[in-house]
Structure formats: structure tokens, C-alpha cells
Design an enzyme around this catalytic site. Structure first.
Site, PDB file in Angstrom:
ATOM      1  N   GLU A  41      72.150  49.060  12.462  1.00 16.00           N
ATOM      2  CA  GLU A  41      72.718  47.719  12.576  1.00 16.00           C
ATOM      3  C   GLU A  41      72.297  46.922  11.340  1.00 16.00           C
ATOM      4  O   GLU A  41      71.218  47.134  10.778  1.00 16.00           O
ATOM      5  CB  GLU A  41      72.154  47.076  13.840  1.00 16.00           C
ATOM      6  CG  GLU A  41      72.567  45.638  14.100  1.00 16.00           C
ATOM      7  CD  GLU A  41      71.825  45.042  15.293  1.00 16.00           C
ATOM      8  OE1 GLU A  41      72.361  44.117  15.917  1.00 16.00           O
ATOM      9  OE2 GLU A  41      70.701  45.512  15.598  1.00 16.00           O
ATOM     10  N   LYS A 107      79.698  44.308  18.717  1.00 14.35           N
ATOM     11  CA  LYS A 107      78.587  44.332  19.669  1.00 14.35           C
ATOM     12  C   LYS A 107      78.882  43.432  20.863  1.00 14.35           C
ATOM     13  O   LYS A 107      79.229  42.259  20.710  1.00 14.35           O
ATOM     14  CB  LYS A 107      77.318  43.873  18.964  1.00 14.35           C
ATOM     15  CG  LYS A 107      76.049  43.909  19.787  1.00 14.35           C
ATOM     16  CD  LYS A 107      74.884  43.429  18.921  1.00 14.35           C
ATOM     17  CE  LYS A 107      73.566  43.425  19.653  1.00 14.35           C
ATOM     18  NZ  LYS A 107      72.480  42.912  18.774  1.00 14.35           N
ATOM     19  N   CYS A 143      72.081  48.198  19.320  1.00 16.31           N
ATOM     20  CA  CYS A 143      70.793  47.562  19.560  1.00 16.31           C
ATOM     21  C   CYS A 143      70.630  47.037  20.996  1.00 16.31           C
ATOM     22  O   CYS A 143      70.391  47.813  21.909  1.00 16.31           O
ATOM     23  CB  CYS A 143      70.577  46.454  18.536  1.00 16.31           C
ATOM     24  SG  CYS A 143      68.835  46.001  18.296  1.00 16.31           S
TER      25      CYS A 143
END
Length: 264
Positions: A41, A107, A143
Site C-alpha cells: 500500500e 480500499k 491493509c
């Protein structure tokens, strides 16, 4: 059986410098036979700087340059970048490019936790995403997504044998233990391989970063669908190459029954 390379690194604040780093690490992974090369990321630029001025669309120059790197080495590259969103925010996007593909995953779950508010500057995505490489379906997550088992089960329902998880994990007491626990738990939840590629710990290279931003702890890790660790790295920049057996995902799901036996 795709061979996947995880390129653990510390991103610069300069997207151009990071492109050079991606080119170098992609070449190294491809030389070890990787068909898919995964970067963390925020590979475009690390957290702790203003993101909106750096954001570019998926057809912008940064993403096109990564695409050219992928094409040069005949691999699929997955790397974290930032793309424009509404109201002055950005999307935290995984660029997926190479092998005839060029797309992004925004995300879904934003890191409004541990004193950090990602949603102040980042807009959430809304759709799970998979890609297919040489007949194997790979899911995508980023993440903080790692804390949400339903996403990984949805990706498994969509046929994923493995989930790629680029990350820039926040440091702090117990965070490394949570990172490993969550990777292994999501593998067990879904029966998928989980390949989590993090930003390296800046302290390992003496890099000064914004101490309030999640800029990585290293310790990239791969777990199979039984939750067994199949590879891990330390804190510093390094490359991990793993062969992913999609049949093992089916074996894990059959043995644990975690998808078939769901009632909620």
C-alpha cells in the site's frame, strides 16, 4: 500454480523515485520466476504527506509507467497508489496492471483507528475485486481490510484461491502480533492463501518519516488456507517469492467447512 513475489520496501515521498524502485524490484522478482509482483500500500508515496496533490487517475502517467514496467517483464504488478475522488479526497487504490489487465481496487475499509483518521483525506471504495492470472483467481484487499473477515469470505465466494493484501501497517504496542494473527485468521476464515506485503520498517534503513502516520513495520507474511505460515520477512526491505497452490485452498475449505457451514 502462480509464483508470487512480495516486494517489501519503504516508499519515498517522491512518486518518481518510487517508480525507479518498482522497476528495480519487479526485475528482481521476475528473475526469480514470479508471475505476479506485489508491492505495498502507498507505493506511489508513503503516508504522512498531502495525498491530494499526488493523486492521478489510472490512465495517468504514474500508472502508465508501472504498466510499462509490468509489460517489460511479462508480469502482473499490484501496487498501492492514490487516485482522485470527490470532495478533495483521494481513493486508496491498488493498481493492477500487466498481462493484458489494467484496473484498480479502491480500499473499502478506512483506517479510522488507533488515533488515525484515514477518512479525513480518503474516500472509501465499495466493491470487492478479483483478478485471474493463468486460471487462478486472486482477491484484492488493502491493509485495514484485513480486520474484516466477511470481505475475505466474499472473495472466496467469488472464486479466489488467494488474496493479495498490500499494506502500510501502523506501528505500536502489539501491532506486529495483530498483523500475523489477522493474516492467519483471514486465511482460516476463507480457506484462501493470504499474501500480505507490507511497507518495510523505516527504522530498519534509518528513514525519517512522519511519526503520526502508518508507515509500516515490515514482516510481510504468507499463510495458506489452513493458517500455516509459508513464508515471512523481517523488518527491512526484502523480497519473498512463494508458489501458490490453488488446490490447497479447496482442500482447506473442504476440511474446515468454514464456507459451507455458515449460518449468518
Amino acid at each position: 500454480m502462480p509464483r508470487i513475489g512480495l516486494c517489501q520496501l519503504t516508499s519515498d515521498t517522491d512518486p518518481g523515485a518510487n517508480l525507479r524502485l518498482l522497476a528495480e524490484r519487479t526485475a528482481a522478482a521476475a528473475a526469480e520466476g514470479a508471475r505476479v509482483v506485489v508491492f505495498p500500500e502507498a507505493s506511489m508515496a508513503r503516508f504522512g504527506v498531502k495525498l491530494a496533490p499526488l493523486a492521478e487517475p489510472l490512465d495517468g502517467p504514474w500508472a502508465k509507467a508501472v504498466s510499462a514496467i509490468a509489460d517489460e517483464h511479462d508480469v502482473l504488478v499490484v501496487a498501492g497508489m492514490f487516485t482522485p475522488a470527490d470532495e478533495g479526497r483521494v481513493h486508496n487504490t491498488l493498481l493492477v496492471t500487466g498481462l493484458g489487465q489494467h484496473r484498480g481496487y479502491h480500499k473499502i475499509h478506512l483506517y479510522d483507528a488507533f488515533g488515525f483518521r484515514e477518512s479525513d483525506t480518503v474516500a472509501p471504495g465499495g466493491e470487492p475485486a478479483t483478478i485471474t492470472v493463468d486460471g487462478t483467481v486472486l482477491g484484492l484487499a488493502t491493509c485495514y481490510d484485513l480486520r474484516f473477515p466477511a470481505l475475505f469470505q466474499a472473495l472466496a465466494d467469488d472464486g479466489a484461491a488467494a488474496v493479495l493484501v498490500p499494506a502500510s501497517w501502523g506501528a505500536g504496542d502489539g501491532k506486529r502480533e495483530q498483523w500475523e494473527l489477522l493474516v492467519r485468521a483471514r486465511a482460516l476464515d476463507s480457506g484462501c492463501w493470504v499474501l500480505a506485503c507490507g511497507q518495510a520498517d523505516p527504522a530498519a534503513t534509518g528513514t525519517e518519516v512522519n511519526p503520526k502516520a502508518p508507515t509500516g513495520i515490515g514482516h510481510s507474511i504468507v499463510a495458506d488456507g489452513f493458517g500455516r505460515v509459508r513464508g515471512r520477512l523481517g523488518a527491512a526491505p526484502e523480497l519473498l517469492v512463494v508458489d501458490v497452490d490453488p488446490d490447497l485452498a479447496e482442500q482447506a475449505r473442504g476440511a474446515t467447512g468454514v464456507l459451507a457451514n455458515r449460518r449468518l
